[in-house]
Design a protein around this motif. Structure first.
Motif, PDB file in Angstrom:
ATOM      1  N   ALA A 188      59.638  70.527  71.485  1.00 28.47           N
ATOM      2  CA  ALA A 188      58.854  70.779  70.276  1.00 28.47           C
ATOM      3  C   ALA A 188      57.924  69.600  70.003  1.00 28.47           C
ATOM      4  O   ALA A 188      56.761  69.788  69.629  1.00 28.47           O
ATOM      5  N   LYS A 189      58.427  68.388  70.206  1.00 30.98           N
ATOM      6  CA  LYS A 189      57.572  67.208  70.028  1.00 30.98           C
ATOM      7  C   LYS A 189      56.448  67.209  71.050  1.00 30.98           C
ATOM      8  O   LYS A 189      55.292  66.882  70.722  1.00 30.98           O
ATOM      9  N   GLN A 190      56.767  67.592  72.287  1.00 24.35           N
ATOM     10  CA  GLN A 190      55.742  67.644  73.320  1.00 24.35           C
ATOM     11  C   GLN A 190      54.672  68.681  72.964  1.00 24.35           C
ATOM     12  O   GLN A 190      53.475  68.459  73.130  1.00 24.35           O
ATOM     13  N   ARG A 191      55.113  69.803  72.464  1.00 26.20           N
ATOM     14  CA  ARG A 191      54.195  70.855  72.055  1.00 26.20           C
ATOM     15  C   ARG A 191      53.277  70.366  70.933  1.00 26.20           C
ATOM     16  O   ARG A 191      52.067  70.629  70.926  1.00 26.20           O
ATOM     17  N   PHE A 192      53.856  69.659  69.976  1.00 24.05           N
ATOM     18  CA  PHE A 192      53.060  69.115  68.881  1.00 24.05           C
ATOM     19  C   PHE A 192      51.995  68.158  69.409  1.00 24.05           C
ATOM     20  O   PHE A 192      50.823  68.228  69.022  1.00 24.05           O
ATOM     21  N   LEU A 193      52.380  67.252  70.292  1.00 28.14           N
ATOM     22  CA  LEU A 193      51.425  66.275  70.817  1.00 28.14           C
ATOM     23  C   LEU A 193      50.318  66.957  71.618  1.00 28.14           C
ATOM     24  O   LEU A 193      49.157  66.534  71.569  1.00 28.14           O
ATOM     25  N   ASP A 194      50.661  68.006  72.354  1.00 25.08           N
ATOM     26  CA  ASP A 194      49.638  68.743  73.093  1.00 25.08           C
ATOM     27  C   ASP A 194      48.627  69.378  72.140  1.00 25.08           C
ATOM     28  O   ASP A 194      47.422  69.369  72.394  1.00 25.08           O
ATOM     29  N   CYS A 195      49.123  69.936  71.057  1.00 22.51           N
ATOM     30  CA  CYS A 195      48.221  70.553  70.063  1.00 22.51           C
ATOM     31  C   CYS A 195      47.422  69.488  69.318  1.00 22.51           C
ATOM     32  O   CYS A 195      46.221  69.665  69.060  1.00 22.51           O
ATOM     33  N   PHE A 196      48.090  68.403  68.963  1.00 19.02           N
ATOM     34  CA  PHE A 196      47.406  67.325  68.249  1.00 19.02           C
ATOM     35  C   PHE A 196      46.307  66.708  69.112  1.00 19.02           C
ATOM     36  O   PHE A 196      45.273  66.263  68.589  1.00 19.02           O
ATOM     37  N   GLN A 197      46.500  66.699  70.430  1.00 12.05           N
ATOM     38  CA  GLN A 197      45.482  66.158  71.330  1.00 12.05           C
ATOM     39  C   GLN A 197      44.168  66.928  71.183  1.00 12.05           C
ATOM     40  O   GLN A 197      43.089  66.333  71.248  1.00 12.05           O
ATOM     41  N   VAL A 198      44.261  68.243  70.961  1.00 10.11           N
ATOM     42  CA  VAL A 198      43.054  69.052  70.764  1.00 10.11           C
ATOM     43  C   VAL A 198      42.282  68.554  69.542  1.00 10.11           C
ATOM     44  O   VAL A 198      41.067  68.343  69.596  1.00 10.11           O
ATOM     45  N   TRP A 199      42.994  68.359  68.433  1.00  8.47           N
ATOM     46  CA  TRP A 199      42.348  67.853  67.222  1.00  8.47           C
ATOM     47  C   TRP A 199      41.791  66.448  67.455  1.00  8.47           C
ATOM     48  O   TRP A 199      40.674  66.133  67.036  1.00  8.47           O
ATOM     49  N   SER A 200      42.547  65.591  68.142  1.00  2.95           N
ATOM     50  CA  SER A 200      42.109  64.217  68.391  1.00  2.95           C
ATOM     51  C   SER A 200      40.823  64.194  69.208  1.00  2.95           C
ATOM     52  O   SER A 200      39.914  63.390  68.941  1.00  2.95           O
ATOM     53  N   ASN A 201      40.714  65.078  70.194  1.00  2.00           N
ATOM     54  CA  ASN A 201      39.492  65.135  71.013  1.00  2.00           C
ATOM     55  C   ASN A 201      38.289  65.555  70.163  1.00  2.00           C
ATOM     56  O   ASN A 201      37.191  65.016  70.308  1.00  2.00           O
ATOM     57  N   HIS A 202      38.487  66.508  69.288  1.00  2.00           N
ATOM     58  CA  HIS A 202      37.376  66.958  68.447  1.00  2.00           C
ATOM     59  C   HIS A 202      37.032  65.923  67.375  1.00  2.00           C
ATOM     60  O   HIS A 202      35.869  65.790  66.990  1.00  2.00           O
ATOM     61  N   PHE A 203      38.037  65.197  66.909  1.00  2.00           N
ATOM     62  CA  PHE A 203      37.756  64.097  65.977  1.00  2.00           C
ATOM     63  C   PHE A 203      36.837  63.068  66.645  1.00  2.00           C
ATOM     64  O   PHE A 203      35.884  62.579  66.031  1.00  2.00           O
ATOM     65  N   GLN A 204      37.118  62.737  67.915  1.00  4.03           N
ATOM     66  CA  GLN A 204      36.277  61.786  68.620  1.00  4.03           C
ATOM     67  C   GLN A 204      34.844  62.296  68.742  1.00  4.03           C
ATOM     68  O   GLN A 204      33.875  61.548  68.556  1.00  4.03           O
ATOM     69  N   LYS A 205      34.691  63.598  69.013  1.00  3.13           N
ATOM     70  CA  LYS A 205      33.347  64.177  69.083  1.00  3.13           C
ATOM     71  C   LYS A 205      32.645  64.073  67.729  1.00  3.13           C
ATOM     72  O   LYS A 205      31.445  63.799  67.664  1.00  3.13           O
ATOM     73  N   MET A 206      33.398  64.310  66.664  1.00  2.00           N
ATOM     74  CA  MET A 206      32.815  64.222  65.323  1.00  2.00           C
ATOM     75  C   MET A 206      32.266  62.820  65.065  1.00  2.00           C
ATOM     76  O   MET A 206      31.148  62.659  64.535  1.00  2.00           O
ATOM     77  N   VAL A 207      33.013  61.800  65.444  1.00  2.70           N
ATOM     78  CA  VAL A 207      32.581  60.417  65.229  1.00  2.70           C
ATOM     79  C   VAL A 207      31.311  60.129  66.030  1.00  2.70           C
ATOM     80  O   VAL A 207      30.378  59.481  65.535  1.00  2.70           O
ATOM     81  N   PHE A 208      31.252  60.615  67.277  1.00  3.99           N
ATOM     82  CA  PHE A 208      30.052  60.439  68.101  1.00  3.99           C
ATOM     83  C   PHE A 208      28.852  61.141  67.472  1.00  3.99           C
ATOM     84  O   PHE A 208      27.782  60.555  67.301  1.00  3.99           O
ATOM     85  N   PHE A 209      29.023  62.409  67.136  1.00  6.38           N
ATOM     86  CA  PHE A 209      27.908  63.186  66.586  1.00  6.38           C
ATOM     87  C   PHE A 209      27.445  62.620  65.250  1.00  6.38           C
ATOM     88  O   PHE A 209      26.254  62.692  64.935  1.00  6.38           O
TER      89      PHE A 209
END
Length: 381
Positions: A188-209
């Motif tokens: 369950a923790k692994q699943r959470f981190l996999d999903c959170f990685q999606v948000w983290s990647n888009h957060f990085q794009k937001m900061v760039f844009f």
């Protein structure tokens, strides 16, 4: 041996009624609202991690619940009588009809002749709209106008409104589930981190844009400083984990991507509010709840470093707005992007919660792209 319980009956009249609610100092008529959590037997019967909140609602013929919005989706089922709807949809409802209300969309009701209506109001984020009288999840249109028609205290009102959104976010279903042990199982923790990685990647794009699309020197300096301090955090999160599954879920992808796409269409001042008052402020709450759960995980450094970094990034935004007070013309746009941003963050975290709960009920998988793309309400029963 399990304790045996008898079938019990709860009459609608036995649930206490709320007749009015005060929002921003203005009292609003509700008719009758009978929240299920206000009855002792119903509260005890419903699961503690129940994601659906229910309340009876009642308007007599001619009574009106003014047009309003709230930050979570809601469904109103007419059980007896009829109503006329206000807001996005103006039509007649009768018994058996359901009005589906997305977050932040205006709606209201007038009880129809001859006897008004009884209906059920359902929300899907753990608490009802009026469950907490001190923090009702409703904003009436005159309240929104009040915020932007008084130029003297725009900054104070912006910060006060942000505090209310933070308090709501702090009660999010994801954090309640984490507190109840959602992430205790490794898969369950692994699943959470996999999903959170999606948000983290888009957060990085937001900061760039945000930096790439900033137009004024006044805002580009703070955007550049923020970019430098956030640069590569998503990659460090990914590299800190020994194994991970690539997640593609259309709903999580779309809600997360909204933030970077917004950078390309809103003003510099709106970007400041969305990035610092909303996203970074939400991060202080997110990491407060999640960092303790990651203390023994390889990604713990990412979670604990953010506990302090994000408070600094929130302060950057607050200080900037204090130095450069928005005009009355800018204020309406700032309040709007503030509300939209918090609503979208609630949606991101709700989707992550759904995907983790759904995945934790299955055996862990080492394959990639094995995530269900069913709508949220189909994932958890």
């Amino acid at each position: 041996m399990l304790e045996s319980k008898l079938v019990s009956l709860v009459k609608r009249d036995d649930i206490p009624s709320m007749r009015t609610i005060e929002v921003n100092g203005v009292e609003h008529w509700l008719g009758h609202v009978k929240d299920f959590t206000k009855h002792q037997d119903l509260q005890a019967f419903l699961p503690k991690d129940n994601r659906i909140s229910m309340a009876w609602v009642r308007l007599e013929a001619g009574e009106q619940l003014d047009e309003h919005v709230h930050p979570v989706e809601s469904m109103i089922l007419i059980c007896e009588g009829g109503a006329k709807t206000l807001g996005d949809v103006e039509t007649d409802m009768v018994a058996g009809d359901a009005l589906l209300v997305p977050p932040t969309r205006p709606h209201g009701f007038i009880g129809a002749e001859p006897s008004g209506f009884w209906g059920l109001s359902l929300q899907f984020d753990s608490r009802g709209l009026y469950e907490d009288i001190a923090d009702p999840w409703a904003t009436f249109h005159e309240d929104e106008n009040y915020l932007v028609q008084n130029a003297d205290n725009i900054v104070d009102k912006l910060f006060q409104t942000n505090d209310k959104f933070k308090d709501r976010f702090d009660k999010h279903r994801l954090f309640a589930l984490v507190k109840k042990g959602l992430l205790k199982q490794p898969h369950a923790k692994q699943r959470f981190l996999d999903c959170f990685q999606v948000w983290s990647n888009h957060f990085q794009k937001m900061v760039f844009f945000r930096y790439l699309t900033t137009n004024s020197k006044l805002h580009s300096d703070i955007a550049w400083e923020h970019l430098l301090e956030e640069f590569g955090h998503n990659k460090s999160l990914e590299s800190s984990r020994k194994q991970h599954t690539e997640i593609f879920d259309p709903i999580l992808e779309a809600t997360s991507n909204w933030f970077s796409s917004a950078m390309q269409r809103i003003s510099d001042q709106q970007k400041l509010v969305l990035v610092h008052l909303v996203v970074e402020a939400s991060a202080t709450i997110f990491y407060k709840h999640l960092a303790p759960e990651m203390s023994s995980d390889t990604s713990s450094e990412h979670f604990h470093s953010h506990e302090s970094d994000d408070h600094h990034h929130v302060k950057m935004g607050y200080d900037h707005i204090r130095r450069h007070t928005p005009t009355l013309q800018e204020a309406e746009q700032l309040f709007r992007i503030q509300e939209q941003g918090w609503s979208m963050l609630m949606a991101v975290m709700s989707r992550i919660a759904d995907l983790v709960v759904h995945g934790s009920n299955q055996a862990p998988s080492v394959a990639t792209n094995q995530v269900s793309s069913k709508p949220a309400k189909e994932l958890v029963e």
